[in-house]
Design a protein around this motif. Sequence first.
Motif, PDB file in Angstrom:
ATOM      1  N   SER A 235     -13.728  54.703  22.730  1.00 41.14           N
ATOM      2  CA  SER A 235     -14.455  55.809  22.103  1.00 41.14           C
ATOM      3  C   SER A 235     -14.989  56.697  23.215  1.00 41.14           C
ATOM      4  N   ARG A 247      -8.887  62.908  23.468  1.00 42.14           N
ATOM      5  CA  ARG A 247      -8.599  62.788  22.040  1.00 42.14           C
ATOM      6  C   ARG A 247      -7.505  61.758  21.805  1.00 42.14           C
ATOM      7  N   GLU A 248      -6.503  61.786  22.671  1.00 44.10           N
ATOM      8  CA  GLU A 248      -5.380  60.878  22.499  1.00 44.10           C
ATOM      9  C   GLU A 248      -5.794  59.429  22.736  1.00 44.10           C
ATOM     10  N   CYS A 250      -8.635  58.112  22.195  1.00 38.16           N
ATOM     11  CA  CYS A 250      -9.400  57.624  21.053  1.00 38.16           C
ATOM     12  C   CYS A 250      -8.514  57.421  19.839  1.00 38.16           C
ATOM     13  N   ASP A 251      -7.634  58.395  19.574  1.00 39.62           N
ATOM     14  CA  ASP A 251      -6.814  58.307  18.367  1.00 39.62           C
ATOM     15  C   ASP A 251      -5.893  57.096  18.418  1.00 39.62           C
ATOM     16  N   LYS A 252      -5.265  56.877  19.586  1.00 42.52           N
ATOM     17  CA  LYS A 252      -4.294  55.797  19.653  1.00 42.52           C
ATOM     18  C   LYS A 252      -4.938  54.427  19.618  1.00 42.52           C
ATOM     19  N   GLN A 256     -13.506  56.459  18.315  1.00 41.57           N
ATOM     20  CA  GLN A 256     -14.079  57.696  17.803  1.00 41.57           C
ATOM     21  C   GLN A 256     -14.218  58.666  18.943  1.00 41.57           C
TER      22      GLN A 256
END
Lengths: 447, 328
Positions: A235, A247-248, A250-252, A256
């Motif tokens: 996060s 962003r990547e 966290c997303d993968k 958050q």
Amino acid sequence: MEVDSDSDISLDLDHQSSKAKGKAKAKAAADKKKADKGKAKAKEQPYVWEASFARSWDTVQEDEAGSLQASVEDLMARGRRRRLLAPASAIRRTIIRHLILVLDLSASMMDRDMRPTRFDLMLQYAREFISEWFDQNPLGQIGIVGMRAGLGERVGAMSGNPQEVLKSISDRVKLEPVGEPSLQNAIEMARNNMSHLPTHSSREILILFGSLTTCDPGNIHDTLDTCVQNKIRISIVALAAEMKICRELCDKTAGQFGVAMNEGHFKDLLFELVPPPAQRAAARSARPSGTNAGLNPAPANPAADLMMMGFPTRLPDASIPSLCVCHSELKSQGFLCPRCLSKVCDVPTDCDVCGLMIVSSPHLARSYHHLFPVKTFTAIMKDLDVAPDAADACHGCTRIFPERATNAKEGMSPFRRYRCPDCENDFCSECDVFIHDVIHCCPGCGK
Amino acid sequence: MDNSSHLSVVLDLSPAQWYQSPLSLDSFLAQLLVFLNAHIALKHDNSLAVFGALPDKSVMLYASSEPPMDTPATSDPNCYPPFKRLDSAVTARISEQLEDPLLDVTTPSAIVGALTKALCYINRLSVATGLVDPRILILSVSPDLSNAYIPIMNSIFSAQKLKVTIDAGQIYGPDTVFLQQAAHLTGGSYLHLTETSALLQYLIMTFLPPPSIRKVIAVPTQDKIDFRAACFCHKNIVDIGFVCSVCLSIFCQPTPVCSTCRTKFPIKTLQRLNASRPLTISSANNSARPTPVSTPRSAATAARHPPMSAESIQNGSGTSAVANGSGH
């Protein structure tokens, strides 16, 4: 003169708010619904440096009578709506947590856009975060890693003792920001710190990132892939702007991501990470029922295990001194192992004689409100719902309800009544908030 | 003691328990009222609230912030009016509640409800006026209610957050584990009354001084504190429990599936725990976790009975644990 400068600023703010929304998508989605300007003013203010001075009085607005009641209600209504969105039923959460807190100690942390500096604010919030985190995750452990001068730096080893963790970041001078940060080095170091952990615990990395650059020795996407493999959840709370790689990450890893817009928002983003995360669906790979467990020794859920624990008896400070089994020192206070009755100095620990895991049951009980949340109370909207023989005072604090309906914001009851769906008692809005946020137990039904 | 203090009293009014108690409810109330009067007499702006825990419900009996409306106007010239108001309000409300024909005397009293109400009330007062050192005194006659374990612990933690001290007095019956923990965790004192005729003395000596001056006077300290917990499955109070690693639910015996979070536990763990359970001390060294194949003896057992049943694995691991233990 003063009036002029004031109005300039507010114009500027309105103009900027659209830009800020584009920048911080995640927050903007949440903010979009807030039609009322006044209540979200603090969050719409895009950057602190664009206002010439702090205008804290803008966040509250008086109504015609000069009362602040409306603003207070707005805040409460917002909390209520947030709670309504949360699932009411118990969801599985990881409770034995391991977290590595990665602090950005690069030169960009000396920026003064957050007062007094990003760095000081981060340290202050990190301390509050750690105390609150240990309060809610008593069996968890936190380690601290710093990103400074292109290196990952171990600031504090993984520990379950809040005092030790707090002590490791207490010395501001030792953490003085310098140079460039390196996300890859820091994540690799955090990952190695957690590689020895048992499978049933969660592994998380929380990065407080103030820089807009990262200076990495290799391909950070490889690091990301290993983190996904190792089921590490990353996060990030960014203080500057959104970076694609952040962003990547966290997303993968199902973490958050958020960009803090001001001091208050920074704290909100950070404290959203305090409650244990709901366990990911991947971990729930339960085999179809009916499979003979004896034939297939692989457990249904490798992450889960049943542990034998003992709950000790605490000896008073005034008892007769005796030797403890852990340090062989003569002491009067201590805890008695329930199985072999040997005396240990402190809990939680493993008994040195019989190997039983000794924990204090209040430690475990601290996390139970996550398992059995109080049902959301329904706001009484219509006159008909108030029965003629209904109690005229709040069931919790005996505050008298208003007799006639008052005008209320969306989501709030005009009668100031909130009813528990189980015991059908009415509560006032203060008690509603208090019961759901603090007590976690309805006074009417005792559950 | 410069500041005024707030006291909330939670009374356990379970008729079934009071019936068995050596102290009658009447004489208890007489002594209690003297104590309550003493509290309001100590300081002019001391505030007081009294909550009653009745079977299946809880009521507020008196609150000094909202004086009761229906008090008799005729005042006794020999009595300080606030005392009179308090005494008549409390006794009237209690008798009104106890004479309720719908009251089921056998159900256990709702201590949790009364405790959470007391907390709500303190929360309301502290938002409005900023209370210093609020405290709650629980006077209980009932044994531990193990199905109220989680709510009681939740109330204790919220009391900690509000910085409320919880004092507990067990007037009759066995020690209660939960009230001991409540007092210990919030820094209050727990008292188990042995001599009920001296109730008033106990109350005044132990519970009357506010927490700020308890540091300088010798209040009874707690003897042993029991940190036992209630299990989720049978509501037994256990000292050794089996804990789910996902949600930390406590069970009194190994179960294949966690009833709270529906996690399935590995069969190996169950067998190991089942094996170590009946032999409490001899097979204690189960942290070594020996597998049946690792020792020659259990390998032989396995060879003799090729279709290995759960029973034989259990025996095997049990004996090997003992063998391993002695080997070390």
